[in-house]
Design a protein around this motif. Structure first.
Motif, PDB file in Angstrom:
ATOM      1  N   GLY A   1       3.602   6.000  -8.783  1.00 18.45           N
ATOM      2  CA  GLY A   1       3.123   4.651  -8.498  1.00 18.45           C
ATOM      3  C   GLY A   1       2.357   4.567  -7.179  1.00 18.45           C
ATOM      4  O   GLY A   1       2.119   3.476  -6.677  1.00 18.45           O
ATOM      5  N   LEU A   2       1.969   5.715  -6.633  1.00 15.63           N
ATOM      6  CA  LEU A   2       1.254   5.772  -5.360  1.00 15.63           C
ATOM      7  C   LEU A   2       0.014   4.884  -5.393  1.00 15.63           C
ATOM      8  O   LEU A   2      -0.734   4.878  -6.360  1.00 15.63           O
ATOM      9  N   GLU A   3      -0.190   4.144  -4.317  1.00 16.42           N
ATOM     10  CA  GLU A   3      -1.398   3.332  -4.168  1.00 16.42           C
ATOM     11  C   GLU A   3      -2.091   3.775  -2.882  1.00 16.42           C
ATOM     12  O   GLU A   3      -1.471   3.809  -1.825  1.00 16.42           O
TER      13      GLU A   3
ATOM     14  N   ILE B   1       1.089  12.694  -6.578  1.00 17.55           N
ATOM     15  CA  ILE B   1       1.328  12.050  -7.868  1.00 17.55           C
ATOM     16  C   ILE B   1       2.661  12.500  -8.468  1.00 17.55           C
ATOM     17  O   ILE B   1       3.320  11.739  -9.168  1.00 17.55           O
ATOM     18  N   THR B   2       3.095  13.725  -8.173  1.00 17.79           N
ATOM     19  CA  THR B   2       4.389  14.183  -8.696  1.00 17.79           C
ATOM     20  C   THR B   2       5.540  13.580  -7.909  1.00 17.79           C
ATOM     21  O   THR B   2       6.625  13.388  -8.441  1.00 17.79           O
TER      22      THR B   2
ATOM     23  N   LEU C   1      -2.039   3.412   2.430  1.00 19.87           N
ATOM     24  CA  LEU C   1      -1.368   4.227   1.433  1.00 19.87           C
ATOM     25  C   LEU C   1       0.039   3.673   1.263  1.00 19.87           C
ATOM     26  O   LEU C   1       0.744   3.450   2.247  1.00 19.87           O
ATOM     27  N   LEU C   2       0.426   3.408   0.043  1.00 19.99           N
ATOM     28  CA  LEU C   2       1.792   2.986  -0.251  1.00 19.99           C
ATOM     29  C   LEU C   2       2.439   4.106  -1.055  1.00 19.99           C
ATOM     30  O   LEU C   2       1.992   4.432  -2.155  1.00 19.99           O
ATOM     31  N   ILE C   3       3.476   4.708  -0.496  1.00 21.20           N
ATOM     32  CA  ILE C   3       4.096   5.865  -1.136  1.00 21.20           C
ATOM     33  C   ILE C   3       5.616   5.754  -1.095  1.00 21.20           C
ATOM     34  O   ILE C   3       6.185   5.226  -0.148  1.00 21.20           O
TER      35      ILE C   3
ATOM     36  N   ASP D   1      14.444   6.693  -5.351  1.00 20.83           N
ATOM     37  CA  ASP D   1      15.341   5.561  -5.122  1.00 20.83           C
ATOM     38  C   ASP D   1      14.953   4.700  -3.918  1.00 20.83           C
ATOM     39  O   ASP D   1      15.620   3.716  -3.618  1.00 20.83           O
ATOM     40  N   GLN D   2      13.864   5.038  -3.210  1.00 17.16           N
ATOM     41  CA  GLN D   2      13.438   4.271  -2.050  1.00 17.16           C
ATOM     42  C   GLN D   2      12.263   3.359  -2.399  1.00 17.16           C
ATOM     43  O   GLN D   2      11.490   3.668  -3.304  1.00 17.16           O
ATOM     44  N   PRO D   3      12.110   2.259  -1.650  1.00 17.69           N
ATOM     45  CA  PRO D   3      10.910   1.433  -1.838  1.00 17.69           C
ATOM     46  C   PRO D   3       9.680   2.158  -1.265  1.00 17.69           C
ATOM     47  O   PRO D   3       9.820   3.070  -0.463  1.00 17.69           O
ATOM     48  N   GLN D   4       8.507   1.712  -1.674  1.00 17.66           N
ATOM     49  CA  GLN D   4       7.286   2.310  -1.141  1.00 17.66           C
ATOM     50  C   GLN D   4       7.146   1.967   0.338  1.00 17.66           C
ATOM     51  O   GLN D   4       7.487   0.873   0.771  1.00 17.66           O
TER      52      GLN D   4
END
Length: 145
Positions: free
Chosen positions: A116-118, A111-112, A27-29, A34-37
């Motif tokens: 860009g969640l993967e 999603i909210t 999971l990439l969240i 303002d933070q990277p995944q």
């Protein structure tokens, strides 16, 4: 045929054990815009969020290794090989459904937070599925005892 079956059973057991050390789900969240995944990775023995490892691992690897041992014992007896392959299929199926639900939950629930969640299955899940297929292939060519 006995040699082919033994080789396939060994391959299936080795693949099943190896799969427990590979990512089963990933999971990439992004927790704030303002933070990277950050990667949230689950293996058969641990869960990591970024660089932090959860001290209470999921231990999904235990039933997979137990099934792999049954698959190896099946080198001698067809019925045990079949039972081991069935156990591996059960573990794989249970894990697949569990992770599918977890992945779906993360996608819907976050999603909210991060559009860009993967989220998806890791290589370990696909190796575990392949190990199950190979184990049943070994059962098919295993000489009856």
């Amino acid at each position: 045929m006995r040699l082919l079956s033994a080789g396939l059973l060994f391959l299936a057991a080795a693949a099943a054990v190896t799969a427990t050390f590979l990512p089963l789900s990933e999971l990439l969240i992004r927790l704030t815009p303002d933070q990277p995944q950050t990667a949230y990775v689950t293996t058969g023995w641990s869960t990591r969020f970024g660089a932090t490892e959860d001290e209470h691992g999921p231990l999904f690897g235990i039933p997979a290794v137990a099934a792999a041992v049954a698959v190896l014992v099946g080198v001698r007896w067809w019925k045990v090989a079949f039972a081991g392959a069935a156990a591996l299929a059960g573990v794989t199926g249970m894990l697949f459904v569990y992770l599918l639900n977890a992945i779906s939950f993360h996608r819907q629930g976050n999603i909210t937070i991060d559009p860009g969640l993967e989220a998806g299955f890791g290589n370990g899940m696909w190796v575990l599925i392949a190990a199950t297929i190979v184990a049943f292939g070994a059962v098919v060519v295993h000489p009856d005892d």
